[in-house]
Write a protein that holds these residues in place. Structure first.
Motif, short mmCIF file in Angstrom:
data_model
loop_
_atom_site.label_atom_id
_atom_site.label_comp_id
_atom_site.label_asym_id
_atom_site.label_seq_id
_atom_site.Cartn_x
_atom_site.Cartn_y
_atom_site.Cartn_z
N THR A 1 -13.21 -55.45 27.01
CA THR A 1 -12.95 -54.05 27.31
C THR A 1 -13.28 -53.16 26.11
OG1 THR A 1 -10.61 -54.38 26.77
CG2 THR A 1 -11.23 -54.47 29.10
N LEU A 2 -13.13 -53.68 24.91
CA LEU A 2 -13.54 -52.92 23.73
C LEU A 2 -15.05 -52.71 23.69
CD1 LEU A 2 -11.27 -54.34 20.88
CD2 LEU A 2 -11.31 -52.01 21.76
N PHE A 3 -15.80 -53.78 24.02
CA PHE A 3 -17.25 -53.63 24.07
C PHE A 3 -17.67 -52.69 25.18
CE2 PHE A 3 -18.09 -57.55 21.46
CZ PHE A 3 -18.78 -56.87 20.48
N LEU A 4 -17.00 -52.75 26.31
CA LEU A 4 -17.29 -51.83 27.40
C LEU A 4 -17.04 -50.39 26.96
CD1 LEU A 4 -18.10 -51.56 30.38
CD2 LEU A 4 -15.68 -51.77 30.94
N LEU A 5 -15.94 -50.16 26.26
CA LEU A 5 -15.64 -48.83 25.74
C LEU A 5 -16.69 -48.37 24.75
CD1 LEU A 5 -13.73 -46.38 25.46
CD2 LEU A 5 -12.52 -47.68 23.71
N LEU A 6 -17.10 -49.23 23.83
CA LEU A 6 -18.12 -48.86 22.85
C LEU A 6 -19.46 -48.57 23.51
CD1 LEU A 6 -17.31 -51.33 19.94
CD2 LEU A 6 -16.87 -48.87 20.04
N ILE A 7 -19.82 -49.36 24.49
CA ILE A 7 -21.08 -49.12 25.21
C ILE A 7 -21.01 -47.78 25.95
CG2 ILE A 7 -22.47 -49.91 27.17
CD1 ILE A 7 -21.84 -52.79 26.22
N VAL B 1 -10.47 -42.07 28.87
CA VAL B 1 -9.01 -42.22 28.84
C VAL B 1 -8.60 -43.51 29.54
CG1 VAL B 1 -6.82 -41.24 29.65
CG2 VAL B 1 -8.55 -39.76 28.63
N GLY B 2 -9.20 -43.81 30.66
CA GLY B 2 -8.88 -45.04 31.39
C GLY B 2 -9.21 -46.28 30.59
N LEU B 3 -10.39 -46.28 29.95
CA LEU B 3 -10.77 -47.43 29.12
C LEU B 3 -9.86 -47.56 27.89
CD1 LEU B 3 -14.66 -47.21 29.29
CD2 LEU B 3 -13.22 -49.04 30.21
N LEU B 4 -9.50 -46.44 27.30
CA LEU B 4 -8.60 -46.48 26.15
C LEU B 4 -7.22 -47.01 26.54
CD1 LEU B 4 -9.48 -43.15 24.34
CD2 LEU B 4 -9.77 -45.44 23.44
N ILE B 5 -6.71 -46.55 27.66
CA ILE B 5 -5.40 -47.03 28.13
C ILE B 5 -5.47 -48.51 28.46
CG2 ILE B 5 -3.73 -46.86 30.03
CD1 ILE B 5 -4.25 -43.82 30.01
N ALA B 6 -6.54 -48.95 29.11
CA ALA B 6 -6.70 -50.37 29.43
C ALA B 6 -6.73 -51.21 28.16
CB ALA B 6 -7.96 -50.59 30.26
N ASN B 7 -7.44 -50.74 27.15
CA ASN B 7 -7.51 -51.47 25.89
C ASN B 7 -6.15 -51.55 25.21
OD1 ASN B 7 -10.21 -52.44 25.26
ND2 ASN B 7 -10.78 -50.31 25.53
N ILE C 1 2.93 -61.92 9.11
CA ILE C 1 2.77 -61.94 10.58
C ILE C 1 1.45 -61.27 10.95
CG2 ILE C 1 5.24 -61.98 11.10
CD1 ILE C 1 5.08 -58.97 11.64
N ASP C 2 0.93 -61.67 12.11
CA ASP C 2 -0.32 -61.09 12.58
C ASP C 2 -0.14 -59.63 12.97
OD1 ASP C 2 -1.50 -63.54 12.30
OD2 ASP C 2 -1.52 -64.02 14.43
N CYS C 3 -1.22 -58.88 12.86
CA CYS C 3 -1.23 -57.51 13.35
C CYS C 3 -1.89 -57.50 14.74
CB CYS C 3 -1.98 -56.60 12.38
SG CYS C 3 -3.75 -56.86 12.34
N PRO C 4 -1.83 -56.41 15.48
CA PRO C 4 -2.47 -56.38 16.80
C PRO C 4 -3.99 -56.57 16.76
CG PRO C 4 -0.86 -54.63 16.65
CD PRO C 4 -0.97 -55.23 15.27
N GLY C 5 -4.60 -56.38 15.60
CA GLY C 5 -6.05 -56.55 15.49
C GLY C 5 -6.47 -57.93 15.00
N CYS C 6 -5.51 -58.77 14.66
CA CYS C 6 -5.85 -60.11 14.16
C CYS C 6 -6.60 -60.90 15.24
CB CYS C 6 -4.60 -60.88 13.74
SG CYS C 6 -4.00 -60.42 12.12
#
Length: 90
Positions: free
Chosen positions: A43-49, A67-73, A12-17
């Motif tokens: 949103t991951l790219f936004l968090l990394l930037i 924290v907001g970006l992490l929760i959104a992701n 089965i796929d994982c959440p990162g697949c």
């Protein structure tokens, strides 16, 4: 591409697949396909930037933004994973 160990072991796929393929599609300029492959890509790219720029420029309210970006992701990843698994089971 690196194979998913979870998919190889359990079938089965994982959440990162889909993340690697989504990044590849994003670099090819296929923005809609990248989103369809992995909805949390933007949103991951936004968090990394934000995290990278916060290393250079110290923002006053950086912690609540992180924290907001992490929760959104996390919310986007979990919801898209549930929807993907629901579609696979039906």
């Amino acid at each position: 591409m690196l194979p998913c160990l979870n998919k190889q072991l359990f079938g089965i796929d994982c959440p990162g697949c889909g993340l690697q393929r989504s990044v590849l599609l994003l670099f090819k300029g296929e923005f809609v396909a990248a989103f369809q492959m992995y909805p949390a890509i933007y949103t991951l790219f936004l968090l990394l930037i934000f995290l990278g720029s916060n290393l250079i420029f110290k923002f006053k309210n950086a912690f609540p933004i992180k924290v907001g970006l992490l929760i959104a992701n996390v919310v986007i990843i979990v919801i898209s994973y549930i929807l993907k698994m629901n579609n696979l089971l039906n």
